[in-house]
Motif scaffolding. Structure first.
Motif, PDB file in Angstrom:
ATOM      1  N   ASP A   1       0.821  -1.212   0.000  1.00  0.00           N
ATOM      2  CA  ASP A   1       0.000   0.000   0.000  1.00  0.00           C
ATOM      3  C   ASP A   1       0.858   1.266   0.000  1.00  0.00           C
ATOM      4  OD1 ASP A   1       0.889  -0.610   2.572  1.00  0.00           O
ATOM      5  OD2 ASP A   1      -0.843   0.278   3.552  1.00  0.00           O
ATOM      6  N   VAL A   2       2.112   1.169   0.471  1.00  0.00           N
ATOM      7  CA  VAL A   2       3.029   2.318   0.418  1.00  0.00           C
ATOM      8  C   VAL A   2       3.232   2.763  -1.031  1.00  0.00           C
ATOM      9  CG1 VAL A   2       5.411   3.080   0.843  1.00  0.00           C
ATOM     10  CG2 VAL A   2       4.215   1.698   2.556  1.00  0.00           C
ATOM     11  N   ASP A   3       3.410   1.781  -1.939  1.00  0.00           N
ATOM     12  CA  ASP A   3       3.599   2.097  -3.357  1.00  0.00           C
ATOM     13  C   ASP A   3       2.336   2.687  -3.968  1.00  0.00           C
ATOM     14  OD1 ASP A   3       6.333   0.850  -3.721  1.00  0.00           O
ATOM     15  OD2 ASP A   3       5.209  -0.885  -3.017  1.00  0.00           O
ATOM     16  N   VAL A   4       1.174   2.197  -3.530  1.00  0.00           N
ATOM     17  CA  VAL A   4      -0.098   2.705  -4.064  1.00  0.00           C
ATOM     18  C   VAL A   4      -0.305   4.155  -3.631  1.00  0.00           C
ATOM     19  CG1 VAL A   4      -2.597   2.401  -4.121  1.00  0.00           C
ATOM     20  CG2 VAL A   4      -1.102   0.393  -4.096  1.00  0.00           C
ATOM     21  N   ARG A   5      -0.012   4.444  -2.366  1.00  0.00           N
ATOM     22  CA  ARG A   5      -0.167   5.815  -1.860  1.00  0.00           C
ATOM     23  C   ARG A   5       0.730   6.775  -2.652  1.00  0.00           C
ATOM     24  NH1 ARG A   5       1.454   4.892   2.797  1.00  0.00           N
ATOM     25  NH2 ARG A   5      -0.538   4.259   3.668  1.00  0.00           N
ATOM     26  N   LEU A   6       1.971   6.339  -2.888  1.00  0.00           N
ATOM     27  CA  LEU A   6       2.917   7.164  -3.637  1.00  0.00           C
ATOM     28  C   LEU A   6       2.470   7.356  -5.081  1.00  0.00           C
ATOM     29  CD1 LEU A   6       5.653   8.631  -3.617  1.00  0.00           C
ATOM     30  CD2 LEU A   6       6.739   6.443  -4.120  1.00  0.00           C
ATOM     31  N   LEU A   7       1.961   6.286  -5.701  1.00  0.00           N
ATOM     32  CA  LEU A   7       1.450   6.353  -7.066  1.00  0.00           C
ATOM     33  C   LEU A   7       0.335   7.385  -7.174  1.00  0.00           C
ATOM     34  CD1 LEU A   7       1.059   5.095  -9.983  1.00  0.00           C
ATOM     35  CD2 LEU A   7      -0.553   3.510  -8.890  1.00  0.00           C
ATOM     36  N   ALA A   8      -0.620   7.317  -6.233  1.00  0.00           N
ATOM     37  CA  ALA A   8      -1.759   8.235  -6.263  1.00  0.00           C
ATOM     38  C   ALA A   8      -1.325   9.674  -6.008  1.00  0.00           C
ATOM     39  CB  ALA A   8      -2.797   7.801  -5.231  1.00  0.00           C
ATOM     40  N   ALA A   9      -0.386   9.859  -5.080  1.00  0.00           N
ATOM     41  CA  ALA A   9       0.078  11.208  -4.766  1.00  0.00           C
ATOM     42  C   ALA A   9       0.799  11.833  -5.957  1.00  0.00           C
ATOM     43  CB  ALA A   9       0.995  11.177  -3.545  1.00  0.00           C
TER      44      ALA A   9
ATOM     45  N   GLY B   1       7.773  12.750  -3.133  1.00  0.00           N
ATOM     46  CA  GLY B   1       7.022  11.611  -2.612  1.00  0.00           C
ATOM     47  C   GLY B   1       5.564  11.964  -2.387  1.00  0.00           C
ATOM     48  N   ILE B   2       5.069  11.691  -1.187  1.00  0.00           N
ATOM     49  CA  ILE B   2       3.688  12.030  -0.851  1.00  0.00           C
ATOM     50  C   ILE B   2       3.582  13.418  -0.229  1.00  0.00           C
ATOM     51  CG2 ILE B   2       3.060   9.605  -0.512  1.00  0.00           C
ATOM     52  CD1 ILE B   2       3.115  10.161   2.535  1.00  0.00           C
ATOM     53  N   TYR B   3       4.705  14.108  -0.094  1.00  0.00           N
ATOM     54  CA  TYR B   3       4.745  15.357   0.662  1.00  0.00           C
ATOM     55  C   TYR B   3       4.650  16.582  -0.235  1.00  0.00           C
ATOM     56  CZ  TYR B   3       6.405  12.081   4.157  1.00  0.00           C
ATOM     57  OH  TYR B   3       6.519  11.008   4.998  1.00  0.00           O
ATOM     58  N   SER B   4       4.004  17.607   0.291  1.00  0.00           N
ATOM     59  CA  SER B   4       3.862  18.879  -0.410  1.00  0.00           C
ATOM     60  C   SER B   4       4.981  19.824  -0.004  1.00  0.00           C
ATOM     61  CB  SER B   4       2.517  19.506  -0.040  1.00  0.00           C
ATOM     62  OG  SER B   4       2.442  19.666   1.374  1.00  0.00           O
ATOM     63  N   LYS B   5       5.154  20.889  -0.773  1.00  0.00           N
ATOM     64  CA  LYS B   5       6.055  21.959  -0.352  1.00  0.00           C
ATOM     65  C   LYS B   5       5.449  22.631   0.873  1.00  0.00           C
ATOM     66  CE  LYS B   5       8.398  26.131  -1.972  1.00  0.00           C
ATOM     67  NZ  LYS B   5       8.634  27.063  -3.104  1.00  0.00           N
TER      68      LYS B   5
END
Length: 494
Positions: A88-96, A471-475
C-alpha cells in the motif's frame, strides 16, 4: 474544497477523467494489462514514447500520453513502481504523484488504477489522492489564486466494489484530510497562529470529531507548577497554552497511548536570537503539535480499540524585557530544577513539562515528536526523522510502523556517556550540553522527565517542512510522522 473521492470497478480506459494514473512494475512486459490496451488504441506511439523516455518501470519514472479522444481519459500517466512485491506504500505514492501531476496540468478529475492483490490498496490510493492534490492557498488573492483545482478522484479496483472497499476509500480520504490539517497549521503565518489560536483549532477539531479537549491557560499552568513552559513564553505578548485531546473507544481500551507535540508557534530564539536568514521558517516550529492534532483527527476516524491522548505544549519564544535568560534556573512540573544555557533550545523545556504531565496518565507509552534540533538534520538530512527510545521492544515497534507507513525514520542511540554534559553546578540539570551529539543530548534531557514510562522521542526537524514537493509530501508543511503514528496505534489496537 478538498477532492471528493469514490471507488469504482469500471474499465480504466472507459473512465471519463482528465487524467488516468497507471502503475507499472519494473521489468513487467509492456504488452500486458491496461498498457497493452492503451497501445491498441493509440498505436505505435505508445512503445515509441516508452523507448524514447527509456521507461522500464523504475521508481520515479513517468511517461505521459495524450489520448486525442481515442479512449475516455484525456491523458494517461504511466508511473514506475519499481521492483515488486508492492504494498500500500507504493499505491499511496502512485496516487500522490498522479494527483500532483493532475493539479499541475489543471485537471479537475483523476482516476488511479489500484494494482491487484495489494492489501489496503483502496485506502492508500485515497490517502495519496488527498495528499498529492493538497495546496495551501488561504492567503492568495486575485490572479494568484489557482484557476482550477482537482475536484474529483476515482479509485479503480478489479472486480465488484463492495462495502469494504467503499469504507476503505472513505477512511483513506479522512486520514488524508487529517494529515492536511497538520499541513495547514504548519503553513499558517505566526501572526495568525499563536498559542491561543492553536488551542482554538484543537477545540474545533475535537468538536467535529467527537474528541474531549481541555486547554490550560497561563493561570492553570501557573497553578500546576509548569514553570518551564511558562519560562519559554514569558517574553511574548501571547501567553502559552497546554492542550489535551482525548479519544476514548467504546468498550474497554486495549491500551492507553499518549502522543506529545512541541507547539512553538514562532521561535525567534529568544535572547539568544537566531540569524535573520531563514527565521521566517520558524513559524513551522510547531510541526510536532500540528502532527498531534492531525493524528487525533485521524484516530477519531479510525475508531481503534485503544485510548489515545494528544498533549501539546504551545508557546511563543520572543526576546522582550521579560524574556528568560541564560543563567536562569527554573523548577518544573516533575520537580527537577533546570539551568538555562541557550534560550534557543526552548522546545525541550516545553516538552519536559508536557512529558511529566503525560506520565501522570500512566500510559502504555509516551511518544513525543518535535522539530527539535538542527543536529538531527546534520546527521540524517532533511527527509529523515531520528527517533530514540528507552525500550528496545518499543523501538522495534516503531521500526515496523515506519516500514508499514513508508515514512523515513532512523533509530538513534541514547549514548550514556553524553549524559555528563547535562550536569549543572547550580541546578539539577543544564538543558543543553556540548555541540557534539546535539540531537542525542536533547533526547537524554527529555528522558529525565519520563521516569520509567516506555517512551519514544521523534525529532522531525528535517521532514516537517519541505522546500519542494517530493514523494507524498507537499512543499511547506508535510505532516511527516502522522502515518507512522497511526500504524503504531493500529498495532496496539489489534
Amino acid at each position: 474544497m478538498p477532492i471528493k473521492i469514490q471507488v469504482a470497478s469500471s474499465d480504466p480506459l472507459s473512465t471519463a477523467v482528465d487524467v488516468l494514473v497507471l502503475g507499472v512494475s519494473e521489468g513487467s512486459p509492456s504488452g500486458e494489462g491496461v498498457l497493452a490496451k492503451l497501445q491498441e488504441s493509440l498505436g505505435e506511439a505508445v512503445p515509441k514514447q516508452l523507448k524514447r523516455d527509456d521507461f522500464s518501470g523504475k521508481k520515479d519514472q513517468g511517461v505521459e500520453f495524450t489520448t486525442y479522444e481515442r479512449v475516455k481519459p484525456a491523458r494517461v500517466l504511466v508511473v514506475g513502481l519499481g521492483k515488486g512485491p508492492h504494498s500500500d506504500v507504493d499505491v499511496r505514492l502512485l496516487a500522490a504523484k498522479g494527483a500532483r501531476f493532475a493539479s499541475t496540468a489543471r485537471a479537475q478529475s483523476i482516476a488511479v488504477v489500484v494494482p491487484e492483490g495489494i492489501a489496503g490498496g483502496e485506502q492508500a490510493a485515497a490517502e495519496g489522492l488527498v495528499l498529492g492534490s493538497y495546496r495551501f492557498t488561504r492567503y492568495l488573492t486575485g490572479d494568484r489564486l489557482p484557476k482550477s483545482s482537482l475536484e474529483r478522484g476515482t479509485v479503480l479496483v478489479q472486480g465488484k466494489v463492495n462495502k469494504g472497499g467503499r469504507d476503505a476509500v472513505a477512511l483513506g480520504q479522512q486520514v488524508g484530510e487529517s494529515i492536511c490539517i497538520a499541513r495547514d497549521l504548519i503553513n499558517e503565518p505566526p501572526n495568525e497562529l499563536y498559542p491561543e489560536a492553536l488551542a482554538k483549532v484543537a477545540v474545533s477539531v475535537g468538536k467535529e470529531r467527537g474528541l474531549k479537549v481541555t486547554v490550560l491557560d497561563k493561570a492553570a499552568l501557573t497553578k500546576r507548577g509548569m514553570k518551564l513552559i511558562l519560562a519559554v513564553g514569558q517574553g511574548s505578548a501571547r501567553d502559552p497554552r497546554l492542550i489535551h485531546m482525548v479519544y476514548t473507544p467504546k468498550g474497554k481500551p486495549k491500551a492507553k497511548l499518549v502522543f506529545v507535540g512541541k507547539g512553538l508557534t514562532f521561535d525567534s530564539g529568544g535572547l539568544c536570537i537566531k540569524p535573520a536568514p531563514g527565521m521566517e521558517e520558524m513559524k513551522g516550529d510547531m510541526g510536532g503539535a500540528a502532527n498531534v492534532i492531525g493524528l487525533m483527527a485521524a484516530v477519531a476516524a479510525m475508531k481503534p480499540a485503544v485510548e489515545v491522548h494528544g498533549i501539546i505544549g504551545s508557546a511563543e519564544n520572543m526576546p522582550d524585557g521579560a524574556a528568560y535568560r541564560p543563567g536562569d534556573i527554573f523548577g518544573s512540573l516533575d520537580g527537577k530544577t533546570v539551568e538555562i544555557i541557550n534560550t534557543d533550545a526552548e522546545g525541550r523545556l516545553v516538552l519536559a513539562d508536557c512529558l511529566a504531565y503525560a506520565r501522570q496518565l500512566k500510559p502504555d507509552f509516551i511518544l513525543d515528536n518535535a522539530t527539535l534540533t538542527g543536529a538531527c538534520m546534520v546527521a540524517l538530512g532533511p527527509t529523515v526523522s531520528g527517533f530514540f527510545s528507552n525500550r528496545e521492544d518499543l523501538a522495534e515497534r516503531v521500526k515496523t510502523a515506519t516500514r508499514a507507513s513508508g515514512e523515513a525514520m532512523w533509530h538513534m542511540p541514547l549514548v550514556e556517556d553524553l549524559r555528563e554534559g547535562l550536569k549543572s553546578e547550580w541546578a539539577d540539570l543544564k538543558h543543553t550540553a556540548d555541540r557534539w551529539g546535539g540531537a542525542i543530548t536533547a533526547a537524554l534531557f527529555l528522558r529525565e522527565f519520563v521516569g520509567d514510562t516506555p517512551w519514544i522521542h521523534v525529532d522531525v526537524a528535517g521532514p516537517s517542512m519541505a522546500h519542494k514537493a517530493y514523494g507524498i509530501y507537499s512543499k511547506g508543511g508535510t505532516g511527516h510522522g502522522v502515518l507512522t503514528f497511526l500504524r503504531l496505534v493500529d498495532g496496539y489496537a489489534r
